[in-house]
Design an enzyme around this catalytic site. Structure first.
Site, PDB file in Angstrom:
ATOM      1  N   HIS A   1       0.807  -1.215   0.000  1.00  0.00           N
ATOM      2  CA  HIS A   1       0.000   0.000   0.000  1.00  0.00           C
ATOM      3  C   HIS A   1       0.843   1.268   0.000  1.00  0.00           C
ATOM      4  CE1 HIS A   1      -3.742   2.170   0.137  1.00  0.00           C
ATOM      5  NE2 HIS A   1      -3.149   3.001   0.971  1.00  0.00           N
TER       6      HIS A   1
ATOM      7  N   TYR B   1       1.758   5.259  -2.691  1.00  0.00           N
ATOM      8  CA  TYR B   1       2.118   6.645  -2.391  1.00  0.00           C
ATOM      9  C   TYR B   1       3.543   6.949  -2.823  1.00  0.00           C
ATOM     10  CZ  TYR B   1      -2.295   6.385  -0.124  1.00  0.00           C
ATOM     11  OH  TYR B   1      -3.635   6.203   0.090  1.00  0.00           O
TER      12      TYR B   1
ATOM     13  N   HIS C   1      -9.026   0.225 -11.600  1.00  0.00           N
ATOM     14  CA  HIS C   1      -8.660   1.269 -10.634  1.00  0.00           C
ATOM     15  C   HIS C   1      -7.167   1.557 -10.682  1.00  0.00           C
ATOM     16  CE1 HIS C   1      -7.916   3.377  -6.891  1.00  0.00           C
ATOM     17  NE2 HIS C   1      -7.144   2.386  -6.487  1.00  0.00           N
ATOM     18  N   PHE C   2      -6.339   0.511 -10.681  1.00  0.00           N
ATOM     19  CA  PHE C   2      -4.891   0.717 -10.738  1.00  0.00           C
ATOM     20  C   PHE C   2      -4.486   1.467 -12.010  1.00  0.00           C
ATOM     21  CE2 PHE C   2      -3.957  -3.093  -7.812  1.00  0.00           C
ATOM     22  CZ  PHE C   2      -3.818  -2.258  -6.727  1.00  0.00           C
ATOM     23  N   HIS C   3      -5.175   1.163 -13.116  1.00  0.00           N
ATOM     24  CA  HIS C   3      -4.812   1.827 -14.365  1.00  0.00           C
ATOM     25  C   HIS C   3      -5.214   3.298 -14.372  1.00  0.00           C
ATOM     26  CE1 HIS C   3      -4.004  -2.257 -15.842  1.00  0.00           C
ATOM     27  NE2 HIS C   3      -3.309  -1.663 -16.792  1.00  0.00           N
TER      28      HIS C   3
ATOM     29  N   ARG D   1     -10.445 -10.912 -11.929  1.00  0.00           N
ATOM     30  CA  ARG D   1      -9.126 -10.310 -12.080  1.00  0.00           C
ATOM     31  C   ARG D   1      -8.104 -11.420 -12.351  1.00  0.00           C
ATOM     32  NH1 ARG D   1      -6.038  -7.315  -7.055  1.00  0.00           N
ATOM     33  NH2 ARG D   1      -4.266  -6.459  -8.200  1.00  0.00           N
ATOM     34  N   ARG D   2      -7.063 -11.097 -13.093  1.00  0.00           N
ATOM     35  CA  ARG D   2      -5.924 -11.994 -13.337  1.00  0.00           C
ATOM     36  C   ARG D   2      -6.280 -13.220 -14.172  1.00  0.00           C
ATOM     37  NH1 ARG D   2      -5.583 -11.512  -7.469  1.00  0.00           N
ATOM     38  NH2 ARG D   2      -4.034  -9.968  -6.850  1.00  0.00           N
TER      39      ARG D   2
END
Length: 549
Positions: free
Chosen positions: A223, A227, A374-376, A439-440
């Site tokens: 996590h 950041y 979301h990650f993209h 996912r994956r």
């Protein structure tokens, strides 16, 4: 002797460019693997030469999520610190080059085993899947090398403070220290699981591995990694973009405080990635979910500071009304456009992060392709577009070349391709995830399920978006190579903004590193000590694992 037209010391420029070469090499390979994934998921494309889906999935995640970001960030931090705090000493450069070499060797080793299909364990490398020992050894070298470079950043900042007692340290150098400090503390978790669990296990020295311990240590790192990606983008937004638009930094103290808050609130929150896992007491999951939402505070502080800067500059140029400043921004300057589009994408990206961190809503999207979407948005758009925006001025500035008008126009085209492609692909991923798309997973693994026949349109949309993104990647590589080797010689601005005269003085306590590091460690111990002891004491029998090699 003809004076140098580089914006920083030539030796520091070479060090920065070495990092960028690796980063953009990773972009090419990783983005190509990403395109292949989207094509495979349509069910109409088969990978050639026996290449496996999870093999390219691992290539994509490791090279883009870890290699591209880490090398670019360290190169950017070194350049900004050299510009604002002064050139590095010969000894500092020697240690930085040592770290770079270790990182590059580690990437080469890890990538080799992934490409040999002996480490198709994704960038999260969850046990009980077992990769070749070389995969883990390579990762360890990357981490150790990055630590050496981090210590160089710490030393240069400390040296500036000794040489300038009582003065406020350069903002970009300060931000670089926080960024590398966050990385160093975060990677203690992944280093521990790799060195103490995965390497002995993969070498056969131990027969079992505690899966929950390994996942907990990974997400202690995983996590704050988000950041670590974001903070360099914030460095650009806070201290570079205001100069590009002709304005000034709204508040130096607010910028520093937001970085300190990110440092404090990034670590004691890893359990929100493990909400569905047994073996962790619900109270500690609840506590870490609450702490997760604390990062909203520095995010909103940043949004306020940025838009205050835009409005102040807009009013200086005659803008009126609430949104009059929009007409006054330099939209035809790719150095501004790319980071600004990244800022806008962080709005839906941040909303998705809130959903992922919420226990009830997370149950709807957990392990669906929503999370990938979301990650993209958060990383591959907000962060990467900002990095591209930095590249347009950083590369010519430190190599003594010019950002030409033609490259500026091509950069605007590249930004549009990247944003449009990502909106199509990520949007399809989000919607597909709400319908239960896993996912994956490749299309062939669930194509026979009668309930998934309507998913084809979303898979095709992902492939279309991925293809547009691939074009954007090719354009970016063309621009990078041109700016590094072919652009005309000249002096390009290294934009560093000054602080507004109306800003209040910066409190000295913000640079009391003993205090902030101590508070960070206290939060980590508070959030992890008791649950970690409980995990170890009540561990189930270990897993033998599944070897991929």
């Amino acid at each position: 002797m003809k004076p140098s037209i580089r914006s920083i010391h030539a030796a520091d420029a070479k060090l920065t460019m070495a990092h960028l070469f690796v980063a953009f090499g990773a972009l090419f390979i990783g983005a190509t693997a990403g395109l292949l994934q989207t094509l495979v998921r349509t069910g109409k494309f088969t990978l050639p030469a026996g290449i496996g889906y999870y093999q390219i999935l691992t290539v994509h995640g490791v090279l883009l999520g870890l290699v591209l970001t880490t090398f670019f960030i360290i190169g950017f931090v070194l350049a900004t610190q050299s510009k604002t705090a002064g050139a590095y000493s010969a000894g500092e450069r020697k240690w930085a080059w040592t770290g770079f070499i270790l990182m590059t060797v580690g990437v080469a080793i890890t990538s080799t085993y992934i490409l040999l299909n002996e480490a198709s364990v994704l960038y999260t490398f969850y046990a009980p899947l077992m990769a070749h020992p070389g995969f883990y050894i390579g990762l360890a070298l990357v981490v150790v090398g990055s630590w050496l470079e981090g210590f160089v950043v710490f030393r240069r900042h400390a040296r500036w403070r000794r040489e300038n007692p009582g003065e406020r340290s350069p903002l970009l150098s300060y931000m670089g220290v926080v960024t590398m400090l966050l990385w160093l503390i975060a990677t203690l978790g992944v280093a521990a699981t790799v060195l103490l669990q995965f390497i002995p296990w993969s070498l056969g020295f131990t027969e079992t591995i505690d899966v929950l311990v390994s996942r907990t240590l990974f997400w202690y790192f995983g996590h704050p990694l988000v950041y670590f990606w974001l903070l360099p983008a914030y460095m650009c937004w806070y201290a570079i973009v205001p100069k590009i638009i002709g304005g000034k930094i709204f508040s130096d103290s607010l910028a520093r405080m937001s970085f300190i808050l990110f440092l404090l609130f990034s670590f004691p929150v890893g359990f929100h990635h493990q909400l569905t896992e047994p073996g962790i007491d619900p109270f500690w999951k609840y506590l870490q979910v609450v702490l997760t939402f604390m990062v909203v505070i520095p995010s909103l502080m940043t949004a306020f500071a940025l838009f205050a800067t835009f409005e102040m500059r807009g009013r200086e140029l005659g803008a009126k009304g609430l949104f009059g400043w929009l007409k006054k921004m330099p939209w035809k300057d790719v150095r501004f456009l790319a980071p600004f589009v990244g800022m806008l994408m962080f709005i839906p990206g941040g909303i998705g992060g809130i959903i992922n961190a919420s226990n009830q809503m997370n149950q709807v999207v957990h392990n669906t392709i929503w999370v990938t979407g979301h990650f993209h948005l958060a990383v591959a758009t907000t962060v990467v577009l900002t990095f591209f925006g930095v590249t347009y001025w950083l590369v010519p500035s430190i190599t003594g070349r010019k950002l030409t008008a033609s490259m500026n126009k091509l950069g605007i085209v590249q930004t549009v391709f990247w944003a449009v492609g990502m909106l199509i692909m990520s949007g399809a991923m989000h919607w597909h995830g709400l319908l239960g798309g896993p996912r994956r997973s490749a299309f062939s693994e669930y194509a026979g399920n009668a309930d998934t026949t309507s998913w084809g349109a979303y898979q095709m949309a992902q492939a279309i978006g991925g293809s547009i993104l691939f074009v954007g990647m090719v354009l970016m590589l063309v621009i990078f190579v041109y700016l590094a080797f072919l652009a005309p010689k000249g002096e390009e601005e290294f934009p560093v903004a000054t602080v507004s005269e109306a800003a209040v003085p910066t409190p000295k306590v913000l640079e009391n590193w003993k205090l902030w590091i101590g508070v960070t460690c206290a939060l980590i111990l508070f959030a992890y000590t008791i649950p970690f002891i409980d995990i170890v004491q009540n561990a189930p029998p270990g897993s033998q694992g599944y070897k991929l090699w």
